[in-house]
Design a protein around this motif. Structure first.
Motif: not given
Length: 289
Positions: A168-174, A182-192, A204-215
């Motif tokens: 559930e990576p945080q979003r960094q707005p543009l 700033d960071r905003t809460p993740s739009p993901f819920a349990a990866g979805r 765009a939705l930008v996730f600087p960290e925490g999204a992992g290595s695959g989707l």
């Protein structure tokens, strides 16, 4: 005029342009088209390569050791003619090397190679960057492929992005094209994440960290595209209102932060490559065939 190289096997056909080493089409054996068509009413890009920066610089001006250099969003590689370095039925490699023109805005000697290859239903897109100079070379790098949304044969179905790490990576707005601090809460819920055009009203939705290595990008009850990322820790998702694509963008480097430093080396996730060293970045995507 750019030239087109086609690679193919029994399952997939990929067209790649010499301009920017950019994919132009991905076709499965049933004739389905999986890549955005570049409709100029929305966005002419299809799968640009981002180098030597990802995103914007303040006032489109990049500082390198305190000296200003004009640099458009996402860098210059996507607008340059590449040379075909290798080709076979299932592989092609395009390369771009430093020139007087590139050194005027990015004062480094580099070789950028972009390779597309096929193995069954899987496409691998890999980039290797070599520092051919005598000093350390900072840069950002990213991929920006745009896939059909809805996916072929899935009109009317709900589409989702599933992170393989269930994160559930945080979003960094543009903010004016730059990353807000700033960071905003993740739009993901349990990866979805359930996709909706409304998600992209503010860019765009930008996730600087925490999204992992695959989707996986999939239509519920329909087709799915499975992605793996190599040395690409940042993720963005993007579309334009009314367009029929979703960009799945793995990066190593982001836009500059709003109100932060304009220095290239200070941008988040910048790579600083030693003289003579190489760096590799890659993603794979497996198609339903």
């Amino acid at each position: 005029m750019p030239t087109i190289t086609r690679i193919e096997n029994d399952l997939l056909s990929i067209d790649i342009s010499s301009l920017g080493a950019e994919m132009q089409a991905i076709t499965t054996r049933d004739g389905a088209q999986w890549l955005w068509n570049g409709d100029a009413a929305f966005w002419t890009g299809r799968s640009p390569v981002l180098f030597p920066i990802v995103g914007k610089a303040p006032d489109d001006t990049l500082l390198i050791d305190g000296k200003p250099h004009a640099m458009a969003q996402h860098g210059f590689a996507r607008r340059r003619e590449f040379s075909l370095a290798a080709a076979s039925d299932t592989l092609c490699r395009y390369s771009l090397q430093a020139s007087d023109e590139t050194r005027a805005v990015y004062p480094f000697d580099f070789l950028l190679s972009v390779e597309h290859s096929l193995d069954g239903p899987t496409l691998t897109v890999a980039a290797e960057i070599e520092n051919r100079g005598r000093t350390a070379m900072p840069f950002g790098f990213g991929f920006h492929p745009a896939f059909a949304w809805p996916l072929p044969g899935a009109a009317g179905k709900r589409h989702v992005v599933m992170l393989h790490n269930a994160g559930e990576p945080q979003r960094q707005p543009l903010e004016k094209g730059l990353l807000s601090q700033d960071r905003t809460p993740s739009p993901f819920a349990a990866g979805r994440l359930v996709l909706s055009p409304d998600l992209f009203v503010d860019d765009a939705l930008v996730f600087p960290e925490g999204a992992g290595s695959g989707l996986t990008f999939q239509a519920e009850g329909g087709p799915a595209l499975a992605f793996r990322f190599e040395n690409l820790p940042n993720l963005a998702l993007w579309t334009k209102p009314g367009a029929r694509f979703l960009c799945v963008e793995p990066w190593h480097g982001t836009a500059a932060e709003y109100g932060g430093s304009g220095e290239l080396k200070d941008r988040p996730y910048t790579t600083v490559l030693a003289a003579g060293a190489h760096a590799r970045f890659a993603f794979t995507v497996t198609f339903p065939v």
